[in-house]
Design a protein around this motif. Structure first.
Motif, short mmCIF file in Angstrom:
data_model
loop_
_atom_site.label_atom_id
_atom_site.label_comp_id
_atom_site.label_asym_id
_atom_site.label_seq_id
_atom_site.Cartn_x
_atom_site.Cartn_y
_atom_site.Cartn_z
N THR A 160 0.87 -1.18 0.00
CA THR A 160 0.00 0.00 0.00
C THR A 160 0.90 1.22 0.00
OG1 THR A 160 -0.14 -0.08 2.40
CG2 THR A 160 -1.93 -1.11 1.17
N LEU A 177 -4.53 2.25 -0.98
CA LEU A 177 -4.81 0.99 -1.66
C LEU A 177 -4.62 1.21 -3.16
CD1 LEU A 177 -7.98 -0.04 0.34
CD2 LEU A 177 -5.73 -1.11 0.45
N ILE A 220 -2.97 -6.39 -4.72
CA ILE A 220 -1.67 -6.34 -4.06
C ILE A 220 -1.08 -7.73 -4.17
CG2 ILE A 220 -0.40 -6.00 -1.90
CD1 ILE A 220 -2.48 -3.92 -1.10
N ASN A 245 2.11 -10.36 -3.27
CA ASN A 245 3.21 -10.57 -2.34
C ASN A 245 4.45 -11.06 -3.07
OD1 ASN A 245 2.90 -13.36 -2.73
ND2 ASN A 245 1.66 -13.61 -0.89
N SER A 261 -2.45 -10.98 -2.30
CA SER A 261 -2.81 -10.87 -0.89
C SER A 261 -4.01 -9.94 -0.71
CB SER A 261 -1.61 -10.34 -0.09
OG SER A 261 -1.23 -9.05 -0.54
N TYR A 262 -4.39 -9.25 -1.78
CA TYR A 262 -5.51 -8.33 -1.73
C TYR A 262 -6.12 -8.22 -3.12
CZ TYR A 262 -7.93 -3.78 -1.47
OH TYR A 262 -8.85 -2.78 -1.52
N ASN A 267 -9.66 -6.37 -4.85
CA ASN A 267 -10.89 -5.60 -4.66
C ASN A 267 -11.42 -5.13 -6.01
OD1 ASN A 267 -12.99 -4.22 -3.47
ND2 ASN A 267 -11.78 -2.44 -2.93
#
Length: 127
Positions: free
Chosen positions: A41, A46, A84, A86, A92-93, A95
């Protein structure tokens, strides 16, 4: 997008200086998608928060061009997907913001006689 009933029309579409990451459609809508991928981030934001008003204007211009080029009669929508990743390359994210923004200067309507869509943007009508 496919899991939500959309078919993918284009990936990494470009025309001149205009570009769109994903263009998808279903029976009613044409969806223009901006994908923002980060490894962290950055600055506490975000990934999807990095789509500022300038980027939105570019996406709107690209959407206008695409609609005009293919004489589309579907309602447009602008989505943003924030990712996101890793170090192992795993997400890992994730949206998906549907209808993330609406063009401020536009009118979309359907002519009741012809059922054709027109899009008015900055005084120009795109059919």
């Amino acid at each position: 997008m496919k899991d939500k009933g959309f078919s993918i029309r284009e990936v990494n579409w470009k025309m001149g200086h205009l570009e769109m990451d994903i263009i998808a459609e279903n029976k009613k809508e044409i969806v223009f998608v901006e994908v923002k991928t980060r490894t962290t981030t950055f600055g506490g934001k975000l990934p999807e928060e990095n789509v500022d008003i300038i980027k939105q204007k570019r996406l709107i211009a690209a959407g206008n061009a695409y609609i005009k080029m293919y004489h589309l009669e579907k309602a447009p929508r602008f989505d943003i997907i924030g990712l996101i990743v890793n170090r192992e390359g795993e997400f890992s994210y994730v949206n998906h913001l549907e209808n993330a923004f609406v063009p401020h200067v536009r009118t979309i309507n359907s002519n009741s006689f012809t059922k054709r869509w027109s899009w008015k943007h900055r005084g120009h009508i795109i059919k």
